[in-house]
Design an enzyme around this catalytic site. Structure first.
Site, PDB file in Angstrom:
ATOM      1  N   HIS A 133      10.097 -41.470  97.716  1.00  0.00           N
ATOM      2  CA  HIS A 133      10.675 -42.326  96.794  1.00  0.00           C
ATOM      3  C   HIS A 133      10.490 -41.696  95.350  1.00  0.00           C
ATOM      4  O   HIS A 133      10.971 -42.434  94.188  1.00  0.00           O
ATOM      5  CB  HIS A 133      10.145 -43.793  96.819  1.00  0.00           C
ATOM      6  CG  HIS A 133       8.718 -44.045  96.542  1.00  0.00           C
ATOM      7  ND1 HIS A 133       7.782 -43.682  97.388  1.00  0.00           N
ATOM      8  CD2 HIS A 133       8.064 -44.316  95.336  1.00  0.00           C
ATOM      9  CE1 HIS A 133       6.401 -43.948  96.950  1.00  0.00           C
ATOM     10  NE2 HIS A 133       6.881 -44.144  95.524  1.00  0.00           N
TER      11      HIS A 133
HETATM   12  C1  UD1 Z   1       7.814 -47.502  91.460  1.00  0.00           C
HETATM   13  C2  UD1 Z   1       6.648 -47.047  90.630  1.00  0.00           C
HETATM   14  C3  UD1 Z   1       6.021 -46.083  91.432  1.00  0.00           C
HETATM   15  C4  UD1 Z   1       5.453 -46.530  92.880  1.00  0.00           C
HETATM   16  C5  UD1 Z   1       6.775 -47.419  93.468  1.00  0.00           C
HETATM   17  C6  UD1 Z   1       6.278 -48.030  94.828  1.00  0.00           C
HETATM   18  C7  UD1 Z   1       6.925 -46.844  88.358  1.00  0.00           C
HETATM   19  C8  UD1 Z   1       7.180 -46.090  87.062  1.00  0.00           C
HETATM   20  N1  UD1 Z   1       6.991 -46.463  89.637  1.00  0.00           N
HETATM   21  O1  UD1 Z   1       8.618 -46.502  91.555  1.00  0.00           O
HETATM   22  O2  UD1 Z   1       4.720 -45.576  90.874  1.00  0.00           O
HETATM   23  O3  UD1 Z   1       4.980 -45.444  93.805  1.00  0.00           O
HETATM   24  O4  UD1 Z   1       7.489 -48.349  92.483  1.00  0.00           O
HETATM   25  O5  UD1 Z   1       7.321 -48.368  95.683  1.00  0.00           O
HETATM   26  O6  UD1 Z   1       6.447 -47.922  87.994  1.00  0.00           O
HETATM   27  N2  UD1 Z   1      15.458 -50.971  93.227  1.00  0.00           N
HETATM   28  C9  UD1 Z   1      16.087 -51.985  94.020  1.00  0.00           C
HETATM   29  N3  UD1 Z   1      15.513 -52.954  94.403  1.00  0.00           N
HETATM   30  C10 UD1 Z   1      14.071 -53.425  94.134  1.00  0.00           C
HETATM   31  C11 UD1 Z   1      13.358 -52.356  93.285  1.00  0.00           C
HETATM   32  C12 UD1 Z   1      13.936 -51.097  92.913  1.00  0.00           C
HETATM   33  O7  UD1 Z   1      17.259 -51.774  94.263  1.00  0.00           O
HETATM   34  O8  UD1 Z   1      13.654 -54.344  94.537  1.00  0.00           O
HETATM   35  C13 UD1 Z   1      16.092 -49.659  92.912  1.00  0.00           C
HETATM   36  C14 UD1 Z   1      16.437 -49.990  91.308  1.00  0.00           C
HETATM   37  O9  UD1 Z   1      17.681 -49.069  91.391  1.00  0.00           O
HETATM   38  C15 UD1 Z   1      15.448 -49.379  90.526  1.00  0.00           C
HETATM   39  C16 UD1 Z   1      14.970 -48.040  91.341  1.00  0.00           C
HETATM   40  O10 UD1 Z   1      14.912 -48.786  92.567  1.00  0.00           O
HETATM   41  O11 UD1 Z   1      16.126 -48.553  89.288  1.00  0.00           O
HETATM   42  C17 UD1 Z   1      13.805 -47.803  90.847  1.00  0.00           C
HETATM   43  O12 UD1 Z   1      12.500 -48.751  90.988  1.00  0.00           O
HETATM   44  P1  UD1 Z   1      11.263 -48.923  89.789  1.00  0.00           P
HETATM   45  O13 UD1 Z   1      10.626 -50.007  90.242  1.00  0.00           O
HETATM   46  O14 UD1 Z   1      11.843 -48.636  88.599  1.00  0.00           O
HETATM   47  O15 UD1 Z   1      10.460 -47.373  90.475  1.00  0.00           O
HETATM   48  P2  UD1 Z   1       9.972 -47.070  91.899  1.00  0.00           P
HETATM   49  O16 UD1 Z   1      10.798 -46.013  92.227  1.00  0.00           O
HETATM   50  O17 UD1 Z   1      10.421 -48.269  92.741  1.00  0.00           O
HETATM   51  N1  UDP Z   2       5.502 -49.695 103.186  1.00  0.00           N
HETATM   52  C1  UDP Z   2       6.243 -50.584 103.733  1.00  0.00           C
HETATM   53  N2  UDP Z   2       7.405 -50.310 104.015  1.00  0.00           N
HETATM   54  C2  UDP Z   2       8.142 -48.979 103.776  1.00  0.00           C
HETATM   55  C3  UDP Z   2       7.432 -48.282 102.997  1.00  0.00           C
HETATM   56  C4  UDP Z   2       6.363 -48.347 102.597  1.00  0.00           C
HETATM   57  O1  UDP Z   2       5.582 -51.686 104.016  1.00  0.00           O
HETATM   58  O2  UDP Z   2       9.483 -49.238 104.160  1.00  0.00           O
HETATM   59  C5  UDP Z   2       4.101 -49.858 102.541  1.00  0.00           C
HETATM   60  C6  UDP Z   2       3.172 -48.832 103.158  1.00  0.00           C
HETATM   61  O3  UDP Z   2       2.624 -49.176 104.400  1.00  0.00           O
HETATM   62  C7  UDP Z   2       2.069 -48.729 102.018  1.00  0.00           C
HETATM   63  C8  UDP Z   2       2.968 -49.138 100.824  1.00  0.00           C
HETATM   64  O4  UDP Z   2       4.105 -49.699 101.358  1.00  0.00           O
HETATM   65  O5  UDP Z   2       1.268 -49.558 102.229  1.00  0.00           O
HETATM   66  C9  UDP Z   2       3.269 -47.680  99.804  1.00  0.00           C
HETATM   67  O6  UDP Z   2       4.135 -48.146  98.898  1.00  0.00           O
HETATM   68  P1  UDP Z   2       4.980 -46.892  98.273  1.00  0.00           P
HETATM   69  O7  UDP Z   2       5.091 -46.005  99.113  1.00  0.00           O
HETATM   70  O8  UDP Z   2       6.371 -47.859  97.801  1.00  0.00           O
HETATM   71  O9  UDP Z   2       4.419 -46.739  96.932  1.00  0.00           O
HETATM   72  P2  UDP Z   2       2.909 -45.762  96.666  1.00  0.00           P
HETATM   73  O10 UDP Z   2       1.969 -46.032  97.462  1.00  0.00           O
HETATM   74  O11 UDP Z   2       3.511 -44.148  96.660  1.00  0.00           O
HETATM   75  O12 UDP Z   2       2.681 -46.036  95.174  1.00  0.00           O
END
Ligand code: UD1
Ligand code: UDP
Length: 357
Positions: free
Chosen positions: A204
């Site tokens: 991601h």
């Molecule tokens: C964010 C965090 C990242 C973390 C990740 C965990 C920042 C800069 N990044 O990244 O550090 O590892 O969360 O998962 O804060 N979207 C949906 N539905 C949702 C959420 C997101 O469709 O419920 C889509 C949207 O198109 C959005 C994109 O995902 O623009 C990215 O979401 P965003 O929260 O900006 O960043 P993440 O990649 O999730």
């Molecule tokens: N996770 C989850 N379902 C998923 C993917 C991740 O429950 O489909 C959990 C995973 O077990 C871990 C956390 O989400 O506890 C990690 O989050 P993510 O990978 O979104 O973010 P990061 O840790 O890289 O910030």
């Protein structure tokens, strides 16, 4: 003590679950505020339901957007809430835009900040998370570190005051929920998986999703592996794969599914032959369960997992990924316990009780 806690993204709900319980047990008043950064049911509500996280006191409903706009909206709404509630302290987790917005809002109002997962560094300033964590650490006065490496990283930046080694709250969560997951999850049956006969993959990070060559490279490695791969797809990745015409592989060995719940994920992780990921949380969970991990990034913050031989950095290079999966000799003894003893949340609550307010 009256504490405003900011969460907003999936890993923050997981980190907050044990801490919210410990804060309540220690007699603190916690107002849990959800920024709304993640909002899909499978990215947010499912964690509150499964992990008994208190219903947020308020959801700021900020949603998705460019970094500056998203962070600014959060900052504005958090400031308003802080002015109304006048908490003794702000508590923030990790390194997302929600973390930075919470820290900045509190800093401007001179509300002391506690940062959980302080001191993590990739030393890669291309990552949005690196900006968020560095800035948050530098305006926090209680820095809760999961590992000695995190403490050493802060020392290199001149930070020693208020730095506490507490352990990792994700380890607390794994200890609290693994048995429940093993009793209740039907993920293996639902996905028709045989334990230790499949690879679990997640992707991601912006570096992997927003650079088409990197995403193509990872997908090509997954196909070439020739193994069953279970791939719960983050919504960001789903959108980028849809745009990468023809690169969402149409093969029965790659099971692309919606994001899974925490309990299902714990079961999928424990039973995987190996985990391929760019997730920080999943690198650690692989380590907690003694499951080999291949990291799809050029570096990691969780260097202990690499030093112990349980994690290999393969970046997005198919050759490196395939070689790590097929040829690497993984350790035969359990991973050394470097993430604490499962009492990080208790330690955090105790330090907050001692802190002046
Ligand atoms: C964010 C965090 C990242 C973390 C990740 C965990 C920042 C800069 N990044 O990244 O550090 O590892 O969360 O998962 O804060 N979207 C949906 N539905 C949702 C959420 C997101 O469709 O419920 C889509 C949207 O198109 C959005 C994109 O995902 O623009 C990215 O979401 P965003 O929260 O900006 O960043 P993440 O990649 O999730
Ligand atoms: N996770 C989850 N379902 C998923 C993917 C991740 O429950 O489909 C959990 C995973 O077990 C871990 C956390 O989400 O506890 C990690 O989050 P993510 O990978 O979104 O973010 P990061 O840790 O890289 O910030």
């Amino acid at each position: 003590m009256k504490i405003v806690t900011i969460v907003g993204a999936r890993p923050q709900f997981i980190k907050a679950s044990p801490v919210s319980k410990a804060l309540a047990q220690a007699g603190h008043q916690e107002l849990l505020v959800h920024t709304g950064q993640h909002y899909d049911h499978k990215m947010s509500q499912v964690f509150f339901d499964q992990m008994s996280i208190p219903k947020p006191y308020k959801n700021l409903e900020v949603g998705s957007g460019p970094h500056g706009q998203q962070t600014a909206l959060m900052l504005e709404r958090i400031e308003q809430l802080l002015l109304q509630e006048k908490p003794d302290r702000m508590l923030v987790y990790g390194d997302t835009n929600s973390t930075l917005a919470g820290a900045l809002a509190a800093c401007k109002l001179q509300i002391p900040i506690a940062h959980v997962e302080a001191g993590l560094r990739s030393y890669n300033r291309q990552m949005p998370e690196e900006h968020n964590r560095v800035l948050t650490d530098h305006c926090s006065d209680l820095l809760f570190c999961p590992t000695q490496t995190a403490i050493d990283n802060l020392a290199k930046e001149g930070m020693q005051n208020g730095v506490k080694l507490v352990g990792d709250t994700m380890y607390d969560a794994v200890l609290q929920f693994t048995e429940i997951a093993n009793q209740h999850s039907t993920a293996l049956r639902d996905l028709d998986l045989t334990p230790k006969q499949y690879v679990l993959a997640t992707v991601h990070r912006a570096y992997n999703t927003d650079v088409p060559e990197n995403l193509r490279s990872i997908m090509s490695a997954l196909v070439q592996l020739g193994l069953t791969v279970v791939f719960p797809v983050h919504p960001r990745t789903r959108a980028r794969l849809d745009a990468l015409d023809g690169h969402a592989p149409d093969t029965p060995t790659i099971k692309m599914v919606e994001p899974v719940s925490y309990l299902d994920m714990l079961v999928l992780e424990q039973n995987a032959k190996l985990i391929l990921t760019d997730s920080g949380g999943m690198q650690k969970e692989a380590y907690f369960f003694g499951v080999p991990c291949v990291t799809l990034r050029p570096e990691t913050e969780w260097v202990e997992t690499v030093d112990a031989g349980w994690n290999v950095i393969a970046d997005t290079d198919p050759e490196k990924i395939i070689a790590a999966v097929r040829d690497k000799a993984w350790p035969t003894t359990a991973p050394p316990p470097v993430f604490g003893t499962g009492d990080a949340a208790h330690n955090i609550a105790a330090h907050l009780s001692e802190a002046p307010h």
